[in-house]
Every structure is written in C-alpha cells, then in structure tokens.
Design a protein around this motif. Structure first.
Motif, short mmCIF file in Angstrom:
data_model
loop_
_atom_site.label_atom_id
_atom_site.label_comp_id
_atom_site.label_asym_id
_atom_site.label_seq_id
_atom_site.Cartn_x
_atom_site.Cartn_y
_atom_site.Cartn_z
N ALA A 18 0.83 -1.21 0.00
CA ALA A 18 0.00 0.00 0.00
C ALA A 18 0.87 1.26 0.00
CB ALA A 18 -0.93 0.00 1.21
N ALA A 19 1.91 1.28 0.82
CA ALA A 19 2.79 2.44 0.87
C ALA A 19 3.50 2.66 -0.46
CB ALA A 19 3.81 2.29 2.01
N GLU A 20 3.91 1.58 -1.13
CA GLU A 20 4.53 1.72 -2.45
C GLU A 20 3.55 2.31 -3.46
OE1 GLU A 20 5.98 -2.21 -3.36
OE2 GLU A 20 7.98 -1.70 -2.61
N LEU A 67 6.94 7.72 2.19
CA LEU A 67 6.15 6.53 1.89
C LEU A 67 7.03 5.37 1.43
CD1 LEU A 67 3.14 8.30 0.20
CD2 LEU A 67 3.03 6.88 2.27
N LEU A 68 8.05 5.65 0.63
CA LEU A 68 8.97 4.60 0.20
C LEU A 68 9.78 4.06 1.37
CD1 LEU A 68 10.18 6.05 -3.21
CD2 LEU A 68 8.71 4.05 -2.84
N SER A 69 10.14 4.93 2.29
CA SER A 69 10.84 4.49 3.50
C SER A 69 9.94 3.60 4.34
CB SER A 69 11.29 5.71 4.31
OG SER A 69 11.93 5.30 5.50
N LEU A 70 8.68 3.99 4.48
CA LEU A 70 7.71 3.16 5.20
C LEU A 70 7.57 1.80 4.54
CD1 LEU A 70 5.44 2.65 7.26
CD2 LEU A 70 3.90 3.86 5.70
N ALA A 71 7.46 1.78 3.20
CA ALA A 71 7.33 0.51 2.47
C ALA A 71 8.54 -0.38 2.71
CB ALA A 71 7.16 0.79 0.98
N LYS A 72 9.71 0.20 2.66
CA LYS A 72 10.95 -0.58 2.87
C LYS A 72 10.98 -1.19 4.27
CE LYS A 72 15.96 -0.07 2.63
NZ LYS A 72 17.07 0.85 2.38
N VAL A 122 6.16 2.13 15.71
CA VAL A 122 5.84 3.35 14.97
C VAL A 122 6.86 4.46 15.20
CG1 VAL A 122 4.12 5.17 14.62
CG2 VAL A 122 3.40 2.79 14.77
N ALA A 123 7.25 4.71 16.43
CA ALA A 123 8.20 5.79 16.70
C ALA A 123 9.52 5.55 15.97
CB ALA A 123 8.44 5.94 18.20
N GLN A 124 10.01 4.32 15.98
CA GLN A 124 11.26 4.02 15.28
C GLN A 124 11.07 4.14 13.77
OE1 GLN A 124 14.36 3.85 16.41
NE2 GLN A 124 14.88 3.83 14.25
N VAL A 125 9.93 3.72 13.27
CA VAL A 125 9.63 3.86 11.84
C VAL A 125 9.65 5.35 11.46
CG1 VAL A 125 7.80 3.60 10.12
CG2 VAL A 125 8.37 1.69 11.64
N LEU A 126 9.05 6.18 12.29
CA LEU A 126 9.05 7.63 12.03
C LEU A 126 10.47 8.19 12.00
CD1 LEU A 126 5.98 8.86 14.08
CD2 LEU A 126 6.20 8.76 11.59
N ARG A 127 11.33 7.68 12.85
CA ARG A 127 12.72 8.16 12.86
C ARG A 127 13.47 7.72 11.60
NH1 ARG A 127 11.91 7.69 18.42
NH2 ARG A 127 12.10 9.77 19.35
N THR A 128 13.18 6.55 11.11
CA THR A 128 13.79 6.12 9.86
C THR A 128 13.27 6.96 8.70
OG1 THR A 128 14.02 3.89 10.77
CG2 THR A 128 14.24 4.11 8.39
N ILE A 129 11.98 7.24 8.72
CA ILE A 129 11.41 8.15 7.73
C ILE A 129 12.06 9.52 7.84
CG2 ILE A 129 9.30 9.43 7.13
CD1 ILE A 129 7.76 6.81 7.77
#
Length: 169
Positions: A31-33, A55-60, A74-81
């Motif tokens: 979905a993110a892709e 969004l691509l970072s989220l997909a990865k 989620v917090a770590q995902v946001l930091r990677t984004i």
C-alpha cells in the motif's frame, strides 16, 4: 511561507491517494509503495517529493518486517522516515520544517500510548514551538525575519491532518 502552493499540492496528492484502490495491496508495504507512486505522479513540489520519500521508506521498513508495522514500532519507523527525508531534502532538525513535526510525534509516541490523538498533540505542540523561529531552509529562508511568527506550511498540514476537531468540519 515558501511558494504558497502547499495546500493545493496536498489536496491534489491526497485526492489521488483517496482514489487509489488499496484493496489490491496485500499488506502495508504494498500500500505504501502504491501511495508513493501516486504521490510522485501528482506533484512536482519539494514537499510532495519528500512525502513520496517518506512513503517509500515506510514501504521498505514494512517489507523488512514481513509486510506490516506493529504499533510499538511506529516511533522508530518515524525516525527512519525522518532520516530518509532529511537526507533527500538536505534539511536538519530545527530548520522549521515538516520533519520537526515528525520528530516531535516520534518523541511523543516513545512515551506511549501510540495513537492519532497523541500524534495530533505532538504536531500541535511542535507547530507552536517553532512558530516564532525563523525558517532556515526552503524559499522562506531568504526572509528569516518575515518567517518568524508564521507557521511552516508542512508543519501546519501535519497538525491539521491529525487534528480530530479539524476532521469534524
């Protein structure tokens, strides 16, 4: 601030996202892709490009996690984004950009509970905290004194998109 097209650009990509049939996506990664591709085809703006990058970072990250993300991640995902967007856009934390909102949300979610209401409060607090600071990147950086007292458009958009009261209008 900036070019003054943030609202119209976000309307265009959000409308395109809304019209995207995500029922064919097998998981969050897919979905993110799909949403990243839709975003890229519906914008030429820097914020639109950064949204696609996010969004691509989220997909990865979701792919690396079997396709989805758990609430406690989620917090770590946001930091990677955050890191992907900072690398792509050349900004730094504290420059008065949308990424300052993302960081504030990640910090708030670290403390739990993870949810939209907590994210909305963090985004609103970041908007308030940065309002009287000058912009240090983008077109508004050329007029730092004029940018004091004004909201960064990306930060404002995040706060409005997460605000429960705004959703009721």
């Amino acid at each position: 601030l900036g070019d003054g097209d943030t609202g119209s650009m976000l309307l265009r990509i959000i409308k395109a996202m809304y019209e995207t049939d995500l029922t064919v996506a097998v998981n969050l990664a897919a979905a993110a892709e799909m949403l990243a591709k839709v975003t890229m085809t519906n914008t030429g703006s820097s914020l639109g490009t950064l949204t696609a990058t996010a969004l691509l970072s989220l997909a990865k990250q979701a792919k690396a996690n079997g396709g989805d993300i758990e609430a406690h991640e989620v917090a770590q995902v946001l930091r990677t984004i955050r890191d992907a967007v900072l690398a792509r856009g050349g900004a730094s934390l504290g420059d008065k950009t949308v990424i300052d909102s993302v960081e504030a949300i990640a910090e708030k979610l670290d403390c739990g509970p993870v949810g939209r209401r907590a994210a909305a409060r963090a985004a609103a607090a970041a908007l308030e905290a940065f309002r009287d600071r000058p912009c240090r990147i983008g077109r508004a950086r050329m007029f730092p004194e004029k940018s004091k007292g004004a909201d960064d458009p990306g930060m404002l958009a995040v706060a409005l998109l997460l605000d429960d009261e705004e959703q009721k209008k």
